[in-house]
Scaffold this active site. Structure first.
Site, PDB file in Angstrom:
ATOM      1  N   ARG A 138      -7.689  -3.268   9.544  1.00 48.53           N
ATOM      2  CA  ARG A 138      -6.782  -4.213  10.220  1.00 48.53           C
ATOM      3  C   ARG A 138      -7.428  -4.852  11.464  1.00 48.53           C
ATOM      4  O   ARG A 138      -7.086  -5.972  11.836  1.00 48.53           O
ATOM      5  CB  ARG A 138      -5.455  -3.539  10.557  1.00 48.53           C
ATOM      6  CG  ARG A 138      -4.739  -3.064   9.292  1.00 48.53           C
ATOM      7  CD  ARG A 138      -3.260  -2.882   9.431  1.00 48.53           C
ATOM      8  NE  ARG A 138      -2.763  -2.040   8.355  1.00 48.53           N
ATOM      9  CZ  ARG A 138      -2.507  -2.453   7.101  1.00 48.53           C
ATOM     10  NH1 ARG A 138      -2.666  -3.718   6.775  1.00 48.53           N
ATOM     11  NH2 ARG A 138      -2.076  -1.603   6.189  1.00 48.53           N
ATOM     12  N   GLN A 195       4.592   9.121   7.505  1.00 48.31           N
ATOM     13  CA  GLN A 195       3.668  10.003   6.775  1.00 48.31           C
ATOM     14  C   GLN A 195       4.090  11.451   6.928  1.00 48.31           C
ATOM     15  O   GLN A 195       4.061  12.219   5.962  1.00 48.31           O
ATOM     16  CB  GLN A 195       2.238   9.797   7.279  1.00 48.31           C
ATOM     17  CG  GLN A 195       1.706   8.402   6.941  1.00 48.31           C
ATOM     18  CD  GLN A 195       0.292   8.174   7.423  1.00 48.31           C
ATOM     19  OE1 GLN A 195      -0.240   8.939   8.227  1.00 48.31           O
ATOM     20  NE2 GLN A 195      -0.318   7.099   6.950  1.00 48.31           N
ATOM     21  N   ARG A 199       2.855   5.964  -3.290  1.00 44.63           N
ATOM     22  CA  ARG A 199       3.992   6.795  -3.699  1.00 44.63           C
ATOM     23  C   ARG A 199       4.249   6.695  -5.199  1.00 44.63           C
ATOM     24  O   ARG A 199       4.669   7.651  -5.836  1.00 44.63           O
ATOM     25  CB  ARG A 199       5.230   6.395  -2.891  1.00 44.63           C
ATOM     26  CG  ARG A 199       5.142   6.885  -1.420  1.00 44.63           C
ATOM     27  CD  ARG A 199       6.027   6.054  -0.510  1.00 44.63           C
ATOM     28  NE  ARG A 199       6.129   6.566   0.849  1.00 44.63           N
ATOM     29  CZ  ARG A 199       5.236   6.345   1.827  1.00 44.63           C
ATOM     30  NH1 ARG A 199       4.136   5.632   1.599  1.00 44.63           N
ATOM     31  NH2 ARG A 199       5.434   6.838   3.037  1.00 44.63           N
ATOM     32  N   LYS A 213       0.839  -1.207   0.000  1.00 44.05           N
ATOM     33  CA  LYS A 213       0.000   0.000   0.000  1.00 44.05           C
ATOM     34  C   LYS A 213       0.873   1.256   0.000  1.00 44.05           C
ATOM     35  O   LYS A 213       0.626   2.176  -0.780  1.00 44.05           O
ATOM     36  CB  LYS A 213      -0.923  -0.041   1.221  1.00 44.05           C
ATOM     37  CG  LYS A 213      -1.858   1.140   1.333  1.00 44.05           C
ATOM     38  CD  LYS A 213      -3.123   0.785   2.106  1.00 44.05           C
ATOM     39  CE  LYS A 213      -2.896   0.696   3.597  1.00 44.05           C
ATOM     40  NZ  LYS A 213      -2.720   2.022   4.235  1.00 44.05           N
ATOM     41  N   SER A 225       6.899   9.092  12.451  1.00 44.58           N
ATOM     42  CA  SER A 225       5.849   8.943  11.446  1.00 44.58           C
ATOM     43  C   SER A 225       6.407   9.104  10.043  1.00 44.58           C
ATOM     44  O   SER A 225       6.889  10.175   9.657  1.00 44.58           O
ATOM     45  CB  SER A 225       4.739   9.971  11.688  1.00 44.58           C
ATOM     46  OG  SER A 225       3.887  10.028  10.553  1.00 44.58           O
ATOM     47  N   ASP A 279       1.856  -1.266  11.877  1.00 41.65           N
ATOM     48  CA  ASP A 279       0.522  -1.687  11.434  1.00 41.65           C
ATOM     49  C   ASP A 279       0.208  -3.141  11.785  1.00 41.65           C
ATOM     50  O   ASP A 279      -0.899  -3.616  11.519  1.00 41.65           O
ATOM     51  CB  ASP A 279       0.400  -1.514   9.907  1.00 41.65           C
ATOM     52  CG  ASP A 279       0.375  -0.040   9.511  1.00 41.65           C
ATOM     53  OD1 ASP A 279      -0.024   0.802  10.334  1.00 41.65           O
ATOM     54  OD2 ASP A 279       0.766   0.271   8.361  1.00 41.65           O
ATOM     55  N   GLY A 326      -5.388   7.791   5.547  1.00 39.81           N
ATOM     56  CA  GLY A 326      -4.486   8.762   6.178  1.00 39.81           C
ATOM     57  C   GLY A 326      -3.249   9.004   5.340  1.00 39.81           C
ATOM     58  O   GLY A 326      -2.732  10.126   5.272  1.00 39.81           O
TER      59      GLY A 326
END
Ligand code: S3P
Length: 461
Positions: free
Chosen positions: A421, A192, A49, A44, A190, A342, A117
Site C-alpha cells: 500500500r 484479524q 475467508r 482480499k 482488529s 488500510d 498477516g
C-alpha cells in the site's frame, strides 16, 4: 538456541527472510486523465475467508472473482497442505473441496505465509483447535509483526506456542482438541484477532464469544453464517458481542467475491486528483465496515457517486463514478479508523494535494501493518516535496491546494518497506507530481493487486 535456528531448515530460513525476487524499482510520472470503466480485483479479506471456510466444508465450494494475489495464494497453499483441494479452473472459477471442521491434517512442512498477516492470524485461529502442529514462516515484513495479539486468546483455549522473540514469526503452534470455549474482549480493534478467535470456536464444543468494543470489518461473521454456522450477534453496553456455536458443520457454497474497496481506493484518489478525470470503477464492495474512505473524501469535496447499488455475495456493492475535484483538508474522526484502516496511505496522498490542513489521530495500529505506515508515508511524502508532520498516532499534512508535488529528487527513491500500500499510494502521488516519484520496489504490489500498474496505464490511455 533461538527458535529460528532450531526449527528451520536452511532453505526455509532463506524464504522466511525476504521476498525472493530482486527489487523492481520504477518511476511513476505525470499521467493523463483517468476515464472509462475499470474493474479492480476481488476483495482480499473475502477471498482469504472463502478459501478457509471452503476448505472446512464437506463438498465443493465454488468461488468466482477470487483475488489471485500472493497473499491469497499463500492461504490456498496452506489449506492444500492441510488436506483440502483448492484448484483454479480454466474459467477462473476456484473449486475447493474441504475436509470438514475438525479434520485438518498435519502439514508436513512449514506454512510459508509470505507477506500476509491475514493468512497468518486467521490460520493460527483455525489450527489452534485442531490436534495438529504447524510452523509459520514469513518474509522480512511479516516477521516483524506482532502475533502476541492472537497468541494470547489462543493460549486461553489451550493451544501452545513457541514464537521468536517479541512474539513474532517464525513461530510454532501446537493446536489442542478438545479446546476450551472462551469469552474474549478484544484489546485492539482488529478483525484479524476477532476472526482468529471465531475460527478457533468452529471446532470448539460450546460457545466461543468475542466482545468487540469498536466494530471492525464483519466479513467473517457474514461468511460463517453463509456457510451455515450458528452465530449470534448482539450489542451489550454499546459493544458488539459475537457468539459462535462450536462443532459446526459447514455447507459448501457458491461465492461471488466483490471488488476490493481497498484496491479501488487508489483509483478513486487518482481520479479525484488528475485533472479532467471521469472514471467508473465497477463492482466495488461497500460494506459499511470498510467504506469510510469514500465518506471522508466526499467531506473533502470529492465527487464520488454510487451507481446501481446492489448486493453481491451477501455484501453491498456499487459502481463508483469519480470525477476530478478540488479537495479541501479535513480533520478525520478517529472513530472511523477501523472502517478505513488500510486506506490511510492513499488518503495522505489526497491530503497532500488538498487545500489546507488534514489532521489524523488514533492511528497507532498503522505502525504495525506491513510497515510502520505513519513513518513510511511521512518519509515518502516529504521526499516528494509535501509538508508533513508526524505524531505518535497520526500525520498532519499541509496540502498544496492542487499544485503538483515536485516529486522525488534525481537519484532518490521512496522506500516501500515490502509494503504494497505504500508502493501504490506513492505511485498515485507520482502520477500527479511535476517530475515523477521513484519507488525502490514495486514487487510488493503483487501481494494484493497484481494488475495495478497495467490498470493504471489503461485508465488514462
Ligand atoms: C484484515 C483486517 C485488517 C486489515 C487487513 C485485513 C482482515 O487488519 O488491515 O489488511 O482481512 O481481517 P486488523 O484487523 O488487524 O486491523
Amino acid at each position: 538456541m533461538p527458535l529460528s535456528k532450531r526449527l528451520l531448515h536452511q532453505d526455509q530460513i532463506g524464504r522466511a527472510l525476504s521476498h525472493s525476487n530482486p527489487p523492481s524499482p520504477k518511476r511513476f510520472v505525470k499521467q493523463g486523465a483517468l476515464t472509462g470503466r475499470i474493474r479492480v480485483p476481488g476483495d482480499k479479506s473475502i477471498s482469504h475467508r472463502s478459501i478457509m471456510l471452503g476448505a472446512l466444508a464437506v463438498g465443493e465450494t465454488r468461488v468466482t472473482g477470487l483475488l489471485e494475489g500472493e497473499d491469497v495464494l499463500a492461504t490456498a497453499a496452506a489449506m492444500r497442505a492441510m488436506g483440502a483441494s483448492v484448484e483454479r479452473g480454466a474459467d477462473a472459477t476456484w473449486r475447493i473441496n474441504g475436509v470438514g471442521v475438525g479434520a485438518l491434517l498435519q502439514p508436513d512442512a512449514a506454512l510459508e505465509m509470505g507477506n500476509s498477516g491475514t493468512s497468518t492470524r486467521l490460520l493460527m485461529g483455525l489450527i489452534a483447535s485442531h490436534p495438529i502442529t504447524a510452523m509459520f514462516t514469513g518474509d522480512a515484513s511479516l516477521s516483524k509483526r506482532p502475533m502476541g495479539r492472537v497468541i494470547d486468546p489462543l493460549s486461553q483455549i489451550g493451544a501452545s506456542f513457541e514464537a521468536s522473540s517479541g512474539g513474532t514469526l517464525p513461530l510454532m503452534l501446537r493446536g489442542i482438541s478438545p479446546a476450551v470455549p472462551i469469552t474474549y474482549r478484544l484489546p485492539v480493534a482488529s478483525a484479524q484477532v476477532k476472526s482468529a478467535v471465531l475460527l478457533a470456536g468452529l471446532n470448539t464444543a460450546g460457545i466461543t464469544t468475542v466482545i468487540e468494543p469498536v466494530p471492525t470489518r464483519d466479513h467473517s461473521e457474514r461468511m460463517l453464517r453463509g456457510f451455515g454456522a450458528k452465530l449470534d450477534v448482539g450489542e451489550e453496553n454499546g459493544e458488539r458481542v459475537i457468539a459462535i456455536h462450536g462443532e459446526a458443520e459447514l455447507q459448501p457454497q457458491d461465492i461471488v467475491v466483490p471488488g476490493d474497496p481497498s484496491s479501488a481506493a487508489f483509483f478513486v484518489v487518482a481520479a479525484l486528483l488528475v485533472e479532467g478525470s471521469d472514471l467508473v470503477i465497477e463492482n466495488v464492495g461497500l460494506n459499511p465496515t470498510r467504506a469510510a474512505l469514500f465518506d471522508v473524501l466526499r467531506d473533502m469535496g470529492g465527487q464520488i457517486e454510487e451507481l446501481d447499488r446492489r448486493e453481491v455475495g451477501g455484501e453491498p456493492v456499487a459502481d463508483l463514478r469519480v470525477r476530478h475535484s478540488a479537495l479541501i483538508g479535513v480533520e478525520v474522526d478517529p472513530a472511523v479508523v477501523p472502517a478505513m484502516v488500510d486506506e490511510f496511505p492513499v488518503l495522505f496522498v489526497a491530503a497532500a494535494l488538498a487545500e489546507g490542513t488534514t489532521t489524523t489521530t488514533g492511528l497507532e495500529e498503522l505502525r504495525v501493518k506491513e510497515s510502520d505506515r505513519l513513518a513510511a508515508m511521512a518519509a515518502a511524502l516529504k521526499l516528494a516535496g509535501a509538508r508533513v508532520e508526524e505524531q505518535e498516532d497520526g500525520l498532519t499534512i499541509h496540502g498544496t491546494g492542487g499544485t503538483p508535488l515536485p516529486g522525488t529528487p534525481e537519484g532518490a527513491e521512496v522506500t516501500t518497506h515490502l509494503d504494497h500500500r505504500i508502493a501504490m499510494a506513492m505511485a498515485v502521488a507520482g502520477i500527479v507530481s511535476r517530475d515523477g516519484v521513484a519507488l525502490d520496489d514495486t514487487g510488493p504490489i503483487a501481494t494484493s493487486f497484481p494488475t495495478f500498474e497495467r490498470l493504471l496505464e489503461s485508465a488514462s490511455a
